[in-house]
Design a protein around this motif. Structure first.
Motif: not given
Ligand code: SF4
Lengths: 468, 197
Positions: A295-299, A320-326, A328-335
């Motif tokens: 995401g967009t903070n270290p936590g 959470m939504e703002k971070a995902f959109s920045y 380009g990730l979706k919840p549930g997606e593998p890293l």
């Protein structure tokens, strides 16, 4: 020291530095060591000039140029005008006020939090400040070290003191043995993921427990470095043999009789049995795997083999939504398997010789993936020289990694080392904020090992699967 | 820059964990003076690529204005750059209301005559709803009494600030003036320091 009242490491150092305690005022705290750099000091010197004040104890301040310096062709004048002016202003100010400067071109120049310890200027029991939030790094030596603003830089230059309210104390224990491929960076990313980016606000942290004690000084510095990423004022670790051995013989460390006197004092610093903290947290080393942020903070970090989670401690759905959109990730997606474009190995979190050795060890005989740019930026000239003396530069070159010259570089992208908009970077630095590595850049924070693995395959990897 | 009481409309920024890299990105920290940072306040949220003002960002929306910024929790986290406080003050903000501030930012704000007001999460939530519904809503921030009042909500809350800092703000004093007045104590302390420290 009175045996009757058990004290923490923090309380001992704090109390030894209180110049004056007056009803209705914050404590007046003496500062032993002050580090400055080109970005947050010019306005402080201007302030001194305006008030007609000299620097009170010039020998207690040490300067370097790091935030804004190029990492290529450092022997040439800095091309970018504003950066050049800022570095020149530092040179002029240090000269005018009699401050030691390890500036660009100096054989000991480097990131402020790398050179302090490496020169032996950072020693147990000290109060240390710098106009930089990662001053917490120095806490690894059992110091009270914290970041300050420029107004406070001016105060320290003028008076060698600061007005401070005593923060609350938190003890964070990590016990047990770290697993294969799990290093100091993973420990601290794990702790932050459990506490959130604000979980330490108002506290000074002492890290303890067998997993912390087993870390080298480099590892301890990595952990203390990121204390600010959980909002803590600073972090510290009790000094022990590992600490003393690291300092002994450093260029500016105490010697002879002074060393003996210092050592006797340092040994009295660790928290007494029965000392109490405002908060105590315990973690188990077994629960920690190689970590990565999404995401967009270290936590916002998870074990690398996990999926992008739907929520994180202390975060609302909109954030959470703002971070995902920045990102380009979706919840549930593998890293795992996520393609990356850049790998940055550097910053005051992970640019010391041990970090470079760790990376070299892993990449020896391997090559970077063709479409990944890999930058290795050593923390200091001394680290760079050491790496070359050990032949690490050859290993990096053979792997296609670019070994740059020391500076903060893509950690904050103030110079030209920027990750382009929309591109993904696995970075060993400490912040994954929007735009931190350049406008639109997308950062995955990870350990040097996880970064090296990503460099080799061009994807986010579980480094444990790639280790022999 | 003495501060006592202020009545103003608010600018809402209902985002948590606003870090100082958003308040003022690193590439704008190259100045060697304290002035002019307001121009690049929230730069990357405020402007789209090509320096076009982003119509979705609150500072570009005419319906919102005022001297009070109301922001989500953990405001000002990250880097210690005082430039963040300078940029907010330079833009014209006098008060920041949030349910929590990062420590270094909180101090930097106070050192620049910018008052951080901590309110309960519930109060913050109500304030956001109210401002968005009626942007002309005013708040009254009274530093001597340590209260923030929102007449439209019939709400008045107390906020904490340490007495020393409150005094500094009201009288326009700074820490350096005070510390310099304690020079004798500092000399006495220095006289007893061991050589190795
Ligand atoms: S490396 Fe990054 S975090 Fe460390 S001092 Fe430099 S800019 Fe700050």
């Amino acid at each position: 020291m009175e045996a009757s009242h058990p004290k923490t490491l923090f309380d001992k150092i704090w109390d030894q530095h209180v110049v004056e305690r007056r009803e209705g005022y914050p404590d007046l705290l003496y500062i032993d060591r002050h580090f400055i750099h080109e970005v947050t000091s010019p306005q402080a010197f201007d302030g001194l000039r305006k008030r007609g004040i000299r620097v009170k104890a010039p020998h207690r301040t040490t300067a370097t140029a790091d935030h804004n310096v190029p990492t290529r062709d450092q022997h040439l004048p800095i091309k970018e005008k504003l950066s050049r002016l800022q570095v020149e202003a530092l040179e002029k100010n240090c000269k005018e006020f009699g401050i030691d400067l390890y500036g660009l071109g100096h054989e000991r120049q480097g990131i402020v939090h790398v050179i302090g310890p490496e020169l032996g200027l950072t020693r147990p029991g000290m109060t240390i400040v710098c106009g930089d939030s990662h001053t917490s790094t120095h806490g690894a030596f059992g110091t009270i070290a914290f970041g300050i603003g420029t107004s406070q830089v001016e105060q320290v230059l003028a008076t060698q003191c600061l007005l401070q309210y005593k923060p609350k104390t938190m003890r964070i224990e990590v016990n047990g043995r770290l697993g294969k491929g799990v290093v100091a960076k993973d420990v601290v990313l794990y702790i932050i993921s459990q506490l959130s980016a604000a979980g330490g606000t108002g506290y000074f942290v002492e890290y303890a427990g067998s997993a912390i004690q087993s870390l080298s000084m480099e590892g301890r510095m990595t952990v203390c470095n990121m204390s600010i990423e959980m909002g803590a004022r600073g972090g510290m670790i009790a000094p022990d043999e590992t600490t003393f051995q690291y300092i002994k013989g450093r260029p500016l460390a105490p010697q002879g009789k002074n060393w003996d006197a210092a050592l006797a004092c340092w040994k009295s610093l660790p928290s007494d049995a029965g000392a109490t903290y405002d908060k105590v947290l315990r973690f188990d080393a077994d629960d920690i795997e190689p970590m990565i942020t999404y995401g967009t903070n270290p936590g916002m970090g998870v074990g690398v083999s996990r999926k992008v989670p739907e929520d994180a401690p202390n975060m609302g759905p909109a954030d959470m939504e703002k971070a995902f959109s920045y990102m380009g990730l979706k919840p549930g997606e593998p890293l795992l398997g996520k393609k990356v474009d850049y790998v940055f190995i550097g910053s005051c979190t992970n640019s010391r010789i041990e970090d470079l050795r760790m990376v070299a060890d892993f990449v020896k005989g391997k090559k970077k993936a063709p479409d990944v740019n890999v930058w290795i930026v050593p923390g200091s000239k001394l680290v760079e020289a050491q790496a070359k003396a050990e032949g690490l530069d050859k290993i990096f070159e053979a792997a296609g990694f670019e070994l740059r010259q020391p500076g903060c570089s893509a950690c904050l992208a103030m110079n030209e080392d920027k990750v382009p908009p929309g591109k993904y970077c696995v970075s060993t630095s400490n912040r994954n904020f929007e735009g931190r590595q350049g406008p639109g850049s997308r950062t995955f924070l990870a350990s040097p090992l996880t970064a090296a693995a990503a460099a080799v395959t061009g994807r986010i990897e579980d480094v444990r699967q790639l280790m022999n | 820059m003495a501060f006592t009481k202020l009545i103003s409309t608010c600018v809402p920024l209902p985002i948590d964990n606003v870090d100082t890299d958003q308040i003022i990105p690193a590439r704008f920290l190259k100045a060697t003076s304290r002035e002019g940072f307001g121009e690049n306040l929230f730069r990357d949220w405020r402007y789209l690529p090509g320096d076009v003002p982003n119509p979705d960002f609150v500072l570009n929306q005419e319906r919102y204005s005022g001297l009070v910024l109301v922001a989500g929790k953990n405001f000002g986290c990250g880097s210690s750059r005082e430039h963040a406080a300078w940029a907010l003050a330079d833009h014209g903000f006098k008060v920041i209301v949030s349910s929590g501030f990062a420590d270094i930012f909180y101090n930097n704000a106070l050192n620049n005559g910018l008052l951080p007001v901590v309110v309960a999460a519930g109060v913050l939530g109500r304030l956001f709803v109210q401002i968005e519904k009626e942007p002309e809503t005013e708040v009254v921030v009274d530093l001597p009494r340590q209260t923030m009042t929102v007449p439209a909500l019939d709400l008045s809350v107390h906020f904490d600030i340490n007495p020393y800092k409150k005094d500094c703000l009201i009288n326009g004093l700074d820490d350096l003036d005070y510390i310099r007045s304690r020079a004798e104590a500092v000399s006495a302390y220095e006289a007893q320091l061991p050589a190795w420290r």
